[in-house]
Design a protein around this motif. Sequence first.
Motif, mmCIF file in Angstrom:
data_model
loop_
_atom_site.group_PDB
_atom_site.id
_atom_site.type_symbol
_atom_site.label_atom_id
_atom_site.label_comp_id
_atom_site.label_asym_id
_atom_site.label_seq_id
_atom_site.Cartn_x
_atom_site.Cartn_y
_atom_site.Cartn_z
ATOM 1 N N PHE A 207 0.811 -1.223 0.000
ATOM 2 C CA PHE A 207 0.000 0.000 0.000
ATOM 3 C C PHE A 207 0.846 1.275 0.000
ATOM 4 O O PHE A 207 0.318 2.356 -0.266
ATOM 5 N N ILE A 208 2.133 1.180 0.327
ATOM 6 C CA ILE A 208 2.982 2.375 0.393
ATOM 7 C C ILE A 208 3.055 3.010 -0.996
ATOM 8 O O ILE A 208 3.430 2.350 -1.968
ATOM 9 N N PRO A 209 2.717 4.302 -1.130
ATOM 10 C CA PRO A 209 2.552 4.914 -2.458
ATOM 11 C C PRO A 209 3.849 5.435 -3.068
ATOM 12 O O PRO A 209 3.895 6.552 -3.593
ATOM 13 N N GLY A 210 4.913 4.652 -3.013
ATOM 14 C CA GLY A 210 6.165 5.098 -3.611
ATOM 15 C C GLY A 210 6.059 5.232 -5.116
ATOM 16 O O GLY A 210 6.477 6.235 -5.706
ATOM 17 N N LEU A 211 5.485 4.210 -5.788
ATOM 18 C CA LEU A 211 5.327 4.256 -7.236
ATOM 19 C C LEU A 211 4.379 5.374 -7.647
ATOM 20 O O LEU A 211 4.608 6.065 -8.652
ATOM 21 N N ALA A 212 3.316 5.577 -6.869
ATOM 22 C CA ALA A 212 2.364 6.644 -7.178
ATOM 23 C C ALA A 212 3.036 8.012 -7.123
ATOM 24 O O ALA A 212 2.789 8.881 -7.970
ATOM 25 N N LEU A 213 3.903 8.216 -6.130
ATOM 26 C CA LEU A 213 4.619 9.488 -6.031
ATOM 27 C C LEU A 213 5.587 9.666 -7.194
ATOM 28 O O LEU A 213 5.717 10.765 -7.748
ATOM 29 N N ALA A 214 6.265 8.590 -7.597
ATOM 30 C CA ALA A 214 7.186 8.676 -8.729
ATOM 31 C C ALA A 214 6.438 9.030 -10.013
ATOM 32 O O ALA A 214 6.895 9.877 -10.806
ATOM 33 N N LEU A 215 5.284 8.396 -10.232
ATOM 34 C CA LEU A 215 4.474 8.716 -11.418
ATOM 35 C C LEU A 215 3.946 10.142 -11.354
ATOM 36 O O LEU A 215 3.837 10.824 -12.381
ATOM 37 N N ALA A 216 3.602 10.596 -10.148
ATOM 38 C CA ALA A 216 3.103 11.967 -9.988
ATOM 39 C C ALA A 216 4.167 12.985 -10.376
ATOM 40 O O ALA A 216 3.895 13.949 -11.093
ATOM 41 N N PHE A 217 5.403 12.766 -9.916
ATOM 42 C CA PHE A 217 6.491 13.678 -10.279
ATOM 43 C C PHE A 217 6.794 13.603 -11.772
ATOM 44 O O PHE A 217 7.162 14.613 -12.395
ATOM 45 N N ALA A 218 6.648 12.414 -12.364
ATOM 46 C CA ALA A 218 6.846 12.286 -13.808
ATOM 47 C C ALA A 218 5.791 13.089 -14.564
ATOM 48 O O ALA A 218 6.093 13.735 -15.578
ATOM 49 N N GLU A 219 4.543 13.059 -14.079
ATOM 50 C CA GLU A 219 3.484 13.849 -14.717
ATOM 51 C C GLU A 219 3.753 15.342 -14.570
ATOM 52 O O GLU A 219 3.541 16.118 -15.514
ATOM 53 N N LEU A 220 4.212 15.758 -13.410
ATOM 54 C CA LEU A 220 4.526 17.178 -13.208
ATOM 55 C C LEU A 220 5.665 17.619 -14.120
ATOM 56 O O LEU A 220 5.642 18.723 -14.669
ATOM 57 N N SER A 221 6.669 16.757 -14.297
ATOM 58 C CA SER A 221 7.784 17.107 -15.174
ATOM 59 C C SER A 221 7.349 17.180 -16.635
ATOM 60 O O SER A 221 7.970 17.888 -17.432
ATOM 61 N N ALA A 222 6.281 16.454 -16.981
ATOM 62 C CA ALA A 222 5.732 16.504 -18.339
ATOM 63 C C ALA A 222 4.715 17.633 -18.504
ATOM 64 O O ALA A 222 4.024 17.698 -19.519
ATOM 65 N N ARG A 223 4.594 18.501 -17.493
ATOM 66 C CA ARG A 223 3.708 19.675 -17.497
ATOM 67 C C ARG A 223 2.233 19.300 -17.418
ATOM 68 O O ARG A 223 1.378 20.089 -17.774
ATOM 69 N N HIS A 224 1.943 18.114 -16.925
ATOM 70 C CA HIS A 224 0.552 17.735 -16.652
ATOM 71 C C HIS A 224 0.295 18.079 -15.186
ATOM 72 O O HIS A 224 0.287 17.216 -14.301
ATOM 73 N N LEU A 225 0.063 19.356 -14.945
ATOM 74 C CA LEU A 225 0.079 19.880 -13.592
ATOM 75 C C LEU A 225 -1.126 19.432 -12.769
ATOM 76 O O LEU A 225 -0.996 19.123 -11.586
ATOM 77 N N VAL A 226 -2.300 19.417 -13.373
ATOM 78 C CA VAL A 226 -3.510 19.034 -12.636
ATOM 79 C C VAL A 226 -3.432 17.581 -12.191
ATOM 80 O O VAL A 226 -3.617 17.253 -11.015
ATOM 81 N N SER A 227 -3.131 16.701 -13.135
ATOM 82 C CA SER A 227 -3.063 15.277 -12.811
ATOM 83 C C SER A 227 -1.921 14.989 -11.843
ATOM 84 O O SER A 227 -2.081 14.238 -10.873
ATOM 85 N N GLY A 228 -0.743 15.595 -12.071
ATOM 86 C CA GLY A 228 0.397 15.356 -11.208
ATOM 87 C C GLY A 228 0.163 15.825 -9.781
ATOM 88 O O GLY A 228 0.474 15.117 -8.820
ATOM 89 N N THR A 229 -0.423 17.029 -9.642
ATOM 90 C CA THR A 229 -0.701 17.559 -8.303
ATOM 91 C C THR A 229 -1.726 16.700 -7.580
ATOM 92 O O THR A 229 -1.587 16.403 -6.387
ATOM 93 N N ALA A 230 -2.778 16.292 -8.299
ATOM 94 C CA ALA A 230 -3.803 15.446 -7.692
ATOM 95 C C ALA A 230 -3.212 14.112 -7.242
ATOM 96 O O ALA A 230 -3.534 13.597 -6.169
#
Length: 408
Positions: A207-230
């Motif tokens: 359940f530890i969201p390590g992968l989710a956080l990594a994907l979130a930062f990847a989305e933010l780096s791709a300028r998908h700000l809404v999805s990455g922040t959420a």
Amino acid sequence: MNTATFTQKRKLIVKLGKMLHKYGTPAYRLEAHLMEVATHLDLKSAFVMSPTSVTFVIWSEGHEDEYTHVARVEPGDHDLGSLADTDDVVSRMLAGELSIDEADTCLDNISEQLNPYSKLLTCLAFSVSGAAFAMLMGTSWNDVLWSGLFSALVFLFVIWSARSKRVTHMLEPLVAIVAALGACAISSYVDPSINIRLVVLSSIIVFIPGLALALAFAELSARHLVSGTARVMDALMLLFKLYFGAFLGISLGFALFGITDFVQPEPLPKWTAWLAILLLCISLIVIFRTKLKHASWSIASGFIAYAASISAAVYFDYSIGAFVGAFAVGVFSNFFNRMVNAPASIVAMQGLIVLVPGSKTYIGLNSLIEGQSFIHADHIGQQTFLIFMSLVAGLIFANVALPPKKSL
């Protein structure tokens, strides 16, 4: 294919988008893939994807036909087998082997298919993943044994949550409380040599969201700000719920069973880390529902990630090791994409799981609140942030060094 009506085309695109979202595809990959499909069908399109909502805007060349679809959806779970099947259907449709109606029928069949792995095998995979993580942390055989048993107990609550909405809403803190109570009881009455907090962390590592956080930062780096922040906020809230459950469970456990003096056990030999990687990758094949034909690639990805990261860490900082590991995983997954013509994320997920510092985030939270760590870790908050950034940078550089053949 292009003789199909506008209605047939847009229905297929909407169905495809919702299915890929359900299988855990990141926003930047999902939007790019849907854009490719829409362009191939001679349609113009725009998409906005987030973890809890999807927006489709589709129109024909001269705006004779236009369609907008907005829907509230649940955050997706990783189902790499269904993702591979869906990608295969789309590839066959784009190659002209399937009509749009046939592709639509195939997508319906995929969405209705059951988990290819039995509940007993999935329970075993949960148990092995918890034991493998404890082994990877280099603790003791006692911790490995109890982590595996409590992980199997956690899976029983996962099954219960599938039948009860009330349990679903409180699943994360509930499993942490149960694991913590069990670890405290074992420490007091059976085995005083277990590291309670580490056993709890290992038991709920799925359940530890390590992968989710990594994907979130990847989305933010791709300028998908809404999805990455959420996605970042969702992962942080999940982490807080898990930590609160563990904190409450340990407090109750000490009150009910008392505090026992810790007996230092014999540490695990160094070679067990490689065995842990093998066991972890095998268990993730079942948990992520990966197809057996992709299993060898997935296991190889885990070993490549670990070997590259620890080799680089010998000469550089650990965060640089994470960068090298992510770069190696990215290149290998894109090579898999080109060779097998399947989504690169199928094997990339395995490697990233080995690299992501989700457990460090949990340990850092424990250090912040309790003022102590249950393993030796200096500057863990700074390390965690640098490792996440290194992972994202490694994947970006890998896509430049060896671009994938398809967007998924």
